[in-house]
Design a protein around this motif. Structure first.
Motif, short mmCIF file in Angstrom:
data_model
loop_
_atom_site.label_atom_id
_atom_site.label_comp_id
_atom_site.label_asym_id
_atom_site.label_seq_id
_atom_site.Cartn_x
_atom_site.Cartn_y
_atom_site.Cartn_z
N VAL A 1 -9.79 9.89 -1.10
CA VAL A 1 -9.49 11.04 -1.22
C VAL A 1 -8.14 11.10 -1.99
N TYR A 2 -7.49 10.30 -1.92
CA TYR A 2 -6.05 10.02 -2.56
C TYR A 2 -6.37 10.28 -3.91
N LEU A 3 -7.07 9.27 -4.42
CA LEU A 3 -7.62 8.81 -5.74
C LEU A 3 -8.36 10.04 -6.68
N ALA B 1 0.95 -1.18 0.10
CA ALA B 1 -0.20 -0.01 0.00
C ALA B 1 0.81 1.01 -0.14
N LEU B 2 1.85 1.46 0.80
CA LEU B 2 2.92 2.49 0.94
C LEU B 2 3.62 2.51 -0.70
N TRP B 3 3.83 1.57 -0.92
CA TRP B 3 4.75 1.61 -2.23
C TRP B 3 3.94 2.09 -3.15
N ALA B 4 2.58 1.69 -3.35
CA ALA B 4 1.40 2.32 -4.34
C ALA B 4 1.10 3.91 -3.90
N LEU B 5 1.30 4.28 -2.88
CA LEU B 5 0.97 5.65 -2.43
C LEU B 5 2.08 6.54 -2.78
N VAL B 6 3.52 5.95 -2.63
CA VAL B 6 4.37 6.89 -3.11
C VAL B 6 4.91 7.12 -4.44
N VAL B 7 4.42 6.23 -5.23
CA VAL B 7 4.33 6.50 -6.75
C VAL B 7 4.01 7.96 -7.07
N GLY B 8 2.64 8.19 -6.35
CA GLY B 8 2.04 9.46 -6.77
C GLY B 8 2.64 10.62 -5.87
N PHE B 9 3.36 10.12 -4.71
CA PHE B 9 3.73 11.39 -3.68
C PHE B 9 4.94 11.72 -4.51
N ILE C 1 3.47 17.15 -19.43
CA ILE C 1 2.79 16.12 -19.96
C ILE C 1 3.54 14.68 -19.47
N VAL C 2 4.73 14.48 -19.07
CA VAL C 2 5.04 13.33 -18.33
C VAL C 2 4.34 12.77 -17.14
N ASN C 3 3.62 13.67 -16.62
CA ASN C 3 2.83 13.22 -15.40
C ASN C 3 1.41 12.45 -15.82
N VAL C 4 1.00 12.63 -17.04
CA VAL C 4 0.14 11.81 -17.46
C VAL C 4 0.05 10.44 -17.28
N PRO C 5 1.05 9.71 -18.22
CA PRO C 5 1.22 8.40 -17.94
C PRO C 5 1.51 7.88 -16.50
N VAL C 6 2.39 8.73 -15.92
CA VAL C 6 3.03 8.46 -14.38
C VAL C 6 1.38 8.37 -13.94
N GLY C 7 0.49 9.45 -13.75
CA GLY C 7 -0.68 9.54 -12.92
C GLY C 7 -1.65 8.01 -13.37
N VAL D 1 -3.87 3.13 -10.85
CA VAL D 1 -4.18 1.51 -10.88
C VAL D 1 -3.66 1.00 -9.75
N LEU D 2 -2.19 1.24 -9.45
CA LEU D 2 -1.56 1.12 -8.10
C LEU D 2 -2.61 1.18 -7.03
N ALA D 3 -2.85 2.41 -6.80
CA ALA D 3 -3.41 2.44 -5.76
C ALA D 3 -4.67 2.09 -5.44
N TRP D 4 -5.49 1.95 -6.57
CA TRP D 4 -6.46 1.47 -6.61
C TRP D 4 -6.67 -0.04 -6.18
N ARG D 5 -5.71 -0.68 -6.82
CA ARG D 5 -5.54 -2.36 -6.36
C ARG D 5 -4.96 -2.62 -5.15
N LEU D 6 -3.72 -1.60 -4.46
CA LEU D 6 -3.04 -2.22 -3.52
C LEU D 6 -3.57 -1.38 -2.08
#
Length: 511
Positions: free
Chosen positions: A76-78, A10-18, A167-173, A178-183
């Motif tokens: 809220v994060y999503l 869960a933490l790994w999924a959140l820190v991608v966006g962070f 624009i690079v944020n779009v694919p990263v986002g 997807v990661l946050a939704w699943r994990l």
């Protein structure tokens, strides 16, 4: 159905966006000359591209932390991630500086929704005696992201154009969503009321303070529009913020800023220290990047790579420091970090010169800054959150992230004002005006490089001084007792239709 508690995925999924939103805090610094040239604007306007983001990022953090408690960190994060990603696309498509600044402000709102949820998950899913490792990951991400931003920005500006830093944020986002939704599991919720007057006062006070500090030099610290004194705007910001604190102290219900949290000595000191750290990290990159590009003539990529030793040392050492935080005294580690940070910035001050052949030795203070960053994020963060009760995890992390962002906002505004003041002092008003045109062209005439170098070097003394203030604060940390019952591991569950009572012992319920 119930979800199994898996805190690390869960933490790994959140820190991608962070990571993504923190990169955006500093990625613009290396692209400023390209944005000025591409949109036909000046340094005062382009600095608002960063300040607008930081301002709308900082102002809502107190309430967005509460939103995580009320509705759960995951939704809220999503929501924030969607807002941030769409705003990033708008930034990349902006055709004027006004549109870009507006889109960056929306980006900041998305980031404000996301950030407190990361620390809230750490507080609610990791027991106190193992939070150091979790905070080391959070700290490594925070430290590396703020340093990777200029490097990534340089590569993208040189290769694809300034638009692609957004624009690079779009694919990263999309990947982060997807990661946050699943994990990320749905955690228990707590009922909260929201202090609307407190939100208005805090946002208005911050805007007035930042606008006055940043735009003061543009108006020669005189009158705005011929009638409004700059110092009156700054003073009004201070008064409004004081009124906000007074209002919070008198609120009988649930204040936006729970002043009771500051009765914990370490929480109070850690908030001051993280504000100093945010100020220093945000403010130090602008003079350095302008120096590398406009005095030494480096490309955006090469100038950003001058900051690479910071990122490398932070990335390598943060896990090591994180493991030590759980067993050693965080005060000693953080104190060393603050002193190293101040020392490295003074080192830069002594060595910045127009000599193009001395660039290699500037990698040394850059590496020292990386060591300093590794020693700061995890010890300060784990010290602040160690004793937070579960019901106030979102509020506490919101306060902590707010003070960090307030430091960043003030750092951005203050360094902009100081750079302008030192350029006028070193080059004179006429030469400073010609510097603005040279900045837009990406080069400086030789007769300006000496004074410009001195102005950038002198500007670095401000973050160095703030780092010393941070050193004083962390010196008074009390060593946390091992095994103290802070926030126990939360048992995550599917979010209930109605929220649980706002008590530390509120059990998780299943749908």
């Amino acid at each position: 159905m119930s979800e199994t508690a898996r805190p690390w995925p869960a933490l790994w999924a959140l820190v991608v966006g962070f990571f993504m939103i923190l990169v955006d805090t500093t990625i613009v610094s290396v692209a400023n000359p390209a944005i000025m040239a591409g949109l036909g604007t000046d340094i005062d306007a382009v600095i608002w591209v960063t300040s607008a983001y930081l301002l709308t990022y900082a102002a809502p953090l107190l309430v967005t932390g509460r939103l995580g408690d009320r509705f759960g960190p995951k939704p809220v994060y999503l929501t924030g991630l969607v807002v941030f990603t769409l705003a990033s696309l708008a930034c990349g498509l902006a055709g004027s500086i006004g549109v870009l600044i507006a889109a960056r402000a929306v980006q900041g709102l998305g980031a404000a929704l996301m950030t407190p949820q990361t620390m809230a998950v750490i507080t609610r899913m990791f027991p106190p005696d193992s939070r150091g490792k979790a905070m080391s990951l959070w700290g490594a991400v925070a430290g590396v992201a703020t340093l990777v931003g200029p490097i990534l920005g340089g590569v993208l500006v040189d290769g694809l154009g300034w638009e692609w830093i957004f624009i690079v944020n779009v694919p990263v986002g999309v990947v982060a969503f997807v990661l946050a939704w699943r994990l990320v599991p749905r955690l228990e919720t707590h009922a909260h009321r929201f202090d609307v007057l407190g939100v208005v006062l805090s946002a208005l006070g911050m805007f007035l303070l930042v606008f006055g500090i940043q735009e003061g030099q543009s108006y020669d610290w005189g009158l705005i529009g011929g009638w409004l004194p700059v110092w009156g705007v700054v003073g009004a910001g201070v008064v409004v913020l004081a009124a906000f604190v007074w209002h919070q102290a008198r609120t009988t219900g649930e204040p936006l800023l729970p002043l009771g949290l500051f009765r914990d000595r370490n929480f109070a000191l850690a908030n001051g220290a993280i504000s100093a750290l945010g100020f220093t990290v945000t403010s130090m990159s602008l003079p350095l990047v302008f120096y590398y590009q406009l005095v030494l003539g480096f490309s955006p990529t090469r100038s950003a790579l001058m900051l690479a030793p910071m990122a490398v040392m932070t990335l390598v050492l943060s896990p090591v420091i994180g493991r030590r935080v759980d067993t050693a005294n965080p005060r000693n580690i953080a104190l060393v970090g603050m002193l190293l940070q101040a020392g490295a910035l003074v080192w830069f001050f002594l060595w910045l010169s127009p000599d193009p052949d001395q660039w290699a030795r500037l990698l040394l203070p850059s590496a020292v800054l990386g060591v300093a960053n590794a020693c700061l994020w995890s010890p300060i963060s784990s010290t602040a959150t160690r004793n937070l009760p579960r019901a106030q995890a979102g509020a506490g992390s919101g306060v902590f992230n707010t003070t960090r962002q307030i430091g960043s906002v003030l750092g951005s505004a203050a360094i902009a004002a100081l750079i302008q003041a030192r350029l006028v002092a070193e080059l004179g008003p006429g030469a400073a005006d010609s510097t603005g045109a040279a900045e837009a062209a990406g080069s400086l005439p030789e007769f300006l490089t000496g004074g410009f170098s001195d102005a950038m070097a002198q500007s670095l003394l401000l973050p160095a001084a703030i780092a010393l203030v941070g050193a004083v604060l962390v010196a008074f940390f009390v060593r946390p007792e091992r095994g103290v019952p802070g926030a126990p591991t939360a048992a995550p569950a599917a979010a209930p239709a109605t929220s649980a009572p706002a008590t530390p012992s509120a059990p998780a319920t299943t749908a």
